[in-house]
Design a protein around this motif. Structure first.
Motif: not given
Length: 178
Positions: A81-91, A109-110, A133-144
């Motif tokens: 339920g939480t997202v941990k950023e481990l390595i970031g973007l450099t560009e 979530i991710t 993609f798991k449409p039945d599990a998706c809780k976020a309002d996202i565009n794929v």
């Protein structure tokens, strides 16, 4: 069906590599039409997306770059339920078209977190490509924008996806046997 055992769980074959490859080809054809001339930066979400990104990059025919970020939200067979950023973007992505390459979108979530983070860097456009993609599990309002396969809300391994670190090397995708 073919069965495998990883750690304490059994899994059965659910998506053979041939079907995965055909889904990636479908995504590549659509990208080749829509992204030609945009010089996008593909951002592969590690660890799970490495196989998808590698196979997709062989099939796109436009100039692009690829970079890698590592985000984590899973432990065992469920999301924390939480997202941990481990390595970031450099560009720098300011003014660029960015395509996020994700292995699987379930709760969303991710992908919701990374889209929000990337949007703060003022890209020209952000697109999302997910092998699964798991449409039945998706809780976020996202565009794929690009989806390889819609799948049921089951726990799966293989083709980059893991169970506590195991199974990423499998060319096929397997579903947990309950």
């Amino acid at each position: 069906m073919k069965r495998i055992k990883l750690l304490d769980r059994e899994f059965e074959l659910s998506i053979p590599y041939q079907e995965i490859d055909e889904a990636i080809e479908k995504i590549a054809v659509k990208m080749n039409k829509e992204l030609a001339g945009t010089d996008p930066l593909m951002i592969c979400i590690l660890n799970g997306s490495f196989m998808f990104a590698a196979d997709l990059m062989k099939k796109v025919d436009f100039p692009c770059e690829i970079s890698f970020v590592k985000l984590s939200s899973y432990e065992g067979t469920g999301t924390t339920g939480t997202v941990k950023e481990l390595i970031g973007l450099t560009e720098s992505i300011e003014g660029r078209t960015v395509v996020i390459l994700e292995d699987i979108i379930d709760t969303g979530i991710t992908i919701e977190k990374i889209v929000k983070q990337l949007d703060g860097y003022k890209p020209k456009d952000i697109k999302v490509a997910s092998m699964l993609f798991k449409p039945d599990a998706c809780k976020a309002d996202i565009n794929v924008d690009y989806v390889g396969l819609d799948i049921p809300n089951d726990f799966i391994v293989g083709y980059g996806l893991d169970y506590d670190g195991y199974g990423r090397n499998l060319p096929d995708i397997y579903t947990v046997v309950e």
